[in-house]
Design a protein around this motif. Structure first.
Motif, mmCIF file in Angstrom:
data_model
loop_
_atom_site.group_PDB
_atom_site.id
_atom_site.type_symbol
_atom_site.label_atom_id
_atom_site.label_comp_id
_atom_site.label_asym_id
_atom_site.label_seq_id
_atom_site.Cartn_x
_atom_site.Cartn_y
_atom_site.Cartn_z
ATOM 1 N N GLN B 2 7.821 -12.178 22.768
ATOM 2 C CA GLN B 2 7.005 -11.601 23.832
ATOM 3 C C GLN B 2 5.888 -10.705 23.302
ATOM 4 O O GLN B 2 4.814 -10.640 23.873
ATOM 5 N N TYR B 3 6.207 -10.001 22.233
ATOM 6 C CA TYR B 3 5.225 -9.070 21.660
ATOM 7 C C TYR B 3 5.071 -9.394 20.181
ATOM 8 O O TYR B 3 6.069 -9.464 19.461
ATOM 9 N N LEU B 4 3.841 -9.609 19.777
ATOM 10 C CA LEU B 4 3.583 -9.946 18.375
ATOM 11 C C LEU B 4 2.486 -9.038 17.834
ATOM 12 O O LEU B 4 1.403 -8.942 18.424
ATOM 13 N N ASP B 5 2.775 -8.374 16.740
ATOM 14 C CA ASP B 5 1.750 -7.622 16.014
ATOM 15 C C ASP B 5 1.711 -8.121 14.584
ATOM 16 O O ASP B 5 2.698 -7.994 13.853
ATOM 17 N N ILE B 6 0.584 -8.695 14.221
ATOM 18 C CA ILE B 6 0.374 -9.096 12.837
ATOM 19 C C ILE B 6 -0.222 -7.882 12.132
ATOM 20 O O ILE B 6 -1.208 -7.305 12.614
ATOM 21 N N VAL B 7 0.410 -7.462 11.044
ATOM 22 C CA VAL B 7 -0.038 -6.245 10.367
ATOM 23 C C VAL B 7 -0.459 -6.593 8.940
ATOM 24 O O VAL B 7 0.253 -7.259 8.207
ATOM 25 N N ASP B 8 -1.655 -6.159 8.589
ATOM 26 C CA ASP B 8 -2.279 -6.566 7.326
ATOM 27 C C ASP B 8 -2.744 -5.299 6.607
ATOM 28 O O ASP B 8 -3.782 -4.725 6.924
ATOM 29 N N CYS B 9 -1.921 -4.875 5.652
ATOM 30 C CA CYS B 9 -2.186 -3.626 4.938
ATOM 31 C C CYS B 9 -2.582 -3.908 3.501
ATOM 32 O O CYS B 9 -1.883 -4.628 2.796
ATOM 33 N N ASN B 10 -3.698 -3.355 3.072
ATOM 34 C CA ASN B 10 -4.024 -3.365 1.651
ATOM 35 C C ASN B 10 -4.006 -1.924 1.162
ATOM 36 O O ASN B 10 -4.914 -1.152 1.449
ATOM 37 N N ALA B 11 -2.949 -1.567 0.444
ATOM 38 C CA ALA B 11 -2.827 -0.210 -0.101
ATOM 39 C C ALA B 11 -3.250 -0.187 -1.559
ATOM 40 O O ALA B 11 -2.852 0.691 -2.308
ATOM 41 N N GLY B 12 -4.062 -1.142 -1.953
ATOM 42 C CA GLY B 12 -4.521 -1.199 -3.341
ATOM 43 C C GLY B 12 -5.754 -0.352 -3.567
ATOM 44 O O GLY B 12 -6.408 0.093 -2.627
ATOM 45 N N ASP B 13 -6.090 -0.147 -4.822
ATOM 46 C CA ASP B 13 -7.286 0.615 -5.205
ATOM 47 C C ASP B 13 -7.975 -0.129 -6.339
ATOM 48 O O ASP B 13 -7.408 -0.284 -7.422
ATOM 49 N N HIS B 14 -9.208 -0.603 -6.089
ATOM 50 C CA HIS B 14 -9.917 -1.368 -7.118
ATOM 51 C C HIS B 14 -10.816 -0.477 -7.983
ATOM 52 O O HIS B 14 -11.491 -0.970 -8.889
ATOM 53 N N GLY B 15 -10.824 0.808 -7.676
ATOM 54 C CA GLY B 15 -11.571 1.739 -8.532
ATOM 55 C C GLY B 15 -13.071 1.715 -8.351
ATOM 56 O O GLY B 15 -13.794 2.430 -9.044
ATOM 57 N N LYS B 16 -13.589 0.918 -7.426
ATOM 58 C CA LYS B 16 -15.034 0.870 -7.165
ATOM 59 C C LYS B 16 -15.337 1.755 -5.957
ATOM 60 O O LYS B 16 -14.486 1.931 -5.075
ATOM 61 N N ALA B 17 -16.566 2.268 -5.905
ATOM 62 C CA ALA B 17 -16.969 3.073 -4.752
ATOM 63 C C ALA B 17 -16.890 2.232 -3.480
ATOM 64 O O ALA B 17 -16.398 2.672 -2.454
ATOM 65 N N PHE B 18 -17.362 1.003 -3.550
ATOM 66 C CA PHE B 18 -17.276 0.104 -2.405
ATOM 67 C C PHE B 18 -17.326 -1.326 -2.893
ATOM 68 O O PHE B 18 -18.160 -1.686 -3.716
ATOM 69 N N ALA B 19 -16.405 -2.115 -2.408
ATOM 70 C CA ALA B 19 -16.414 -3.549 -2.695
ATOM 71 C C ALA B 19 -15.585 -4.203 -1.604
ATOM 72 O O ALA B 19 -14.673 -3.593 -1.057
ATOM 73 N N THR B 20 -15.907 -5.422 -1.275
ATOM 74 C CA THR B 20 -15.073 -6.149 -0.322
ATOM 75 C C THR B 20 -14.130 -7.035 -1.125
ATOM 76 O O THR B 20 -14.441 -7.441 -2.239
ATOM 77 N N ASN B 21 -12.970 -7.337 -0.515
ATOM 78 C CA ASN B 21 -11.941 -8.077 -1.242
ATOM 79 C C ASN B 21 -12.154 -9.582 -1.191
ATOM 80 O O ASN B 21 -11.475 -10.329 -1.880
ATOM 81 N N PHE B 22 -13.048 -10.007 -0.292
ATOM 82 C CA PHE B 22 -13.453 -11.407 -0.306
ATOM 83 C C PHE B 22 -14.913 -11.447 0.128
ATOM 84 O O PHE B 22 -15.541 -10.379 0.228
ATOM 85 N N ASN B 23 -15.440 -12.643 0.283
ATOM 86 C CA ASN B 23 -16.848 -12.822 0.666
ATOM 87 C C ASN B 23 -17.359 -11.679 1.564
ATOM 88 O O ASN B 23 -16.954 -11.544 2.706
#
Lengths: 239, 239
Positions: B2-23
């Protein structure tokens, strides 16, 4: 003249999330470089925005002000060897600084060309094409600028302070010229300098900086041309 | 279900000021659009990042999580008509959101071409050329992702909760494949889906979504291929 602080405050609001008041390429390069000031006979280098404090501006109040490098310091310390210290301060809002930091972090302040679809593109030049045109900011610009020189030195052997400044309203500037106050305060003094040359008030053989000429006819004319100035004697310069 | 929550957590650290993890083009468009979720038979639209709260992730702890639109919701609500609510949550750090906000403010998230030196350039595509290549982030990526489904529904007439999730270490993913955890958790399930098709475990005439197939052989294989999963029954889903 022993201590000189040039203070450049823009307390205006153009209503945009982020825009530069003049050529973004020049603006961003200018304010993201290392700070530099003159003290005790030598140049001191700081990290970008390392030195900052709130300064009080007439009719505006306190605004966080950042020590940055501004090139007129180069000739001023040569032409006024009595200077023990010469600095340049500019106000920035927290949001402006956040935008600058991100623009650097994402690589859009870069001056080295990036290959993109077979063409070399300089990131900061492309950013300029995307940002609002500074020439278009005037219409809804509120508030005013306050630009001045805060000077401490000796006159007749006694310590004196002297503060000369102009406040310029963005709205008044726009009504007169269709351009905002930062354009106005940049353009009017240069125009009056040209007038001085054409009238023969300023002359000489070679290349000169403005501080080498007689300031009196210039100050008289610049006040007439829209940048009236005020003087304060003996006040606390906060410096 | 009846209730669905898809949860997507990235608790990683790539050490860059800003970068996206894909395109970056897809990533930025995906996370800056309006939020959308299913509730009581209709789609609810939110402002971007309007709904958020800290969710607790296994082995990670609480991370601020934002309701965003993610396209698998479209078919899930069709294939599971018992669903009263279906949402998708993704974690973002404050710095990531600040960078996104500025990228939008300065116009670099724009998808409309801008004329630049006689060439049409789409700002977000040029930004992609300037940002770090997501494929190069793996080497110094620390921490882990946690992706799962939190489900509440009825089983044999009684209310049940069920949480199935995988935690994936960026470092372990990189050691195995030379790619970070976000690439790994994106690529491995697609690969296993292709295996299901080739082995004849999943078949049919027409176009199907994964939830229309038998999950058992898929879950068995995906665990073997590097994404082992855990189940929690009857826990508080915080939802």
């Amino acid at each position: 003249m022993q201590y000189l602080d040039i203070v450049d405050c823009n307390a205006g609001d153009h209503g945009k999330a982020f825009a530069t008041n003049f050529n973004p390429e020049i603006n961003i390069r200018e304010v993201t470089q290392k700070g530099k000031y003159w003290e005790n006979g030598e140049w001191k280098i700081t990290e970008p925005h390392e030195i900052h404090k709130p300064l009080n501006y007439p009719n505006i109040g306190p605004k966080e002000s950042y020590l940055i490098y501004h090139e007129e310091l180069e000739s001023l310390v040569k032409n006024f060897p009595s200077l023990k210290r010469a600095r340049f301060w500019m106000t920035f809002g927290q949001e402006y600084l956040t935008h600058l930091r991100v623009i650097q972090n994402i690589g859009m302040a870069g001056i080295k060309p990036v290959m993109y679809e077979g063409k070399e593109i300089v990131p900061i030049k492309f950013l300029k094409a995307v940002l609002p045109d500074p020439g278009e900011l005037g219409e809804n610009y509120k508030g005013e600028t306050s630009i001045g020189c805060r000077i401490r030195g000796l006159k007749d052997g006694k310590e004196q302070t002297y503060y000369i400044y102009n406040n310029c309203s963005h709205e008044v500037a726009y009504k007169e010229t269709g351009a905002q106050g930062v354009s106005y305060t940049t353009g009017v003094p240069a125009t009056v300098g040209a007038m001085m040359y054409l009238k023969g008030e300023w002359s000489g053989k070679g290349v000169f900086n403005v501080e080498e000429f007689n300031p009196d006819p210039f100050l008289k004319e610049v006040a007439k041309q829209g940048l009236p100035w005020n003087e304060l004697h003996g006040v606390d310069l906060e410096l």
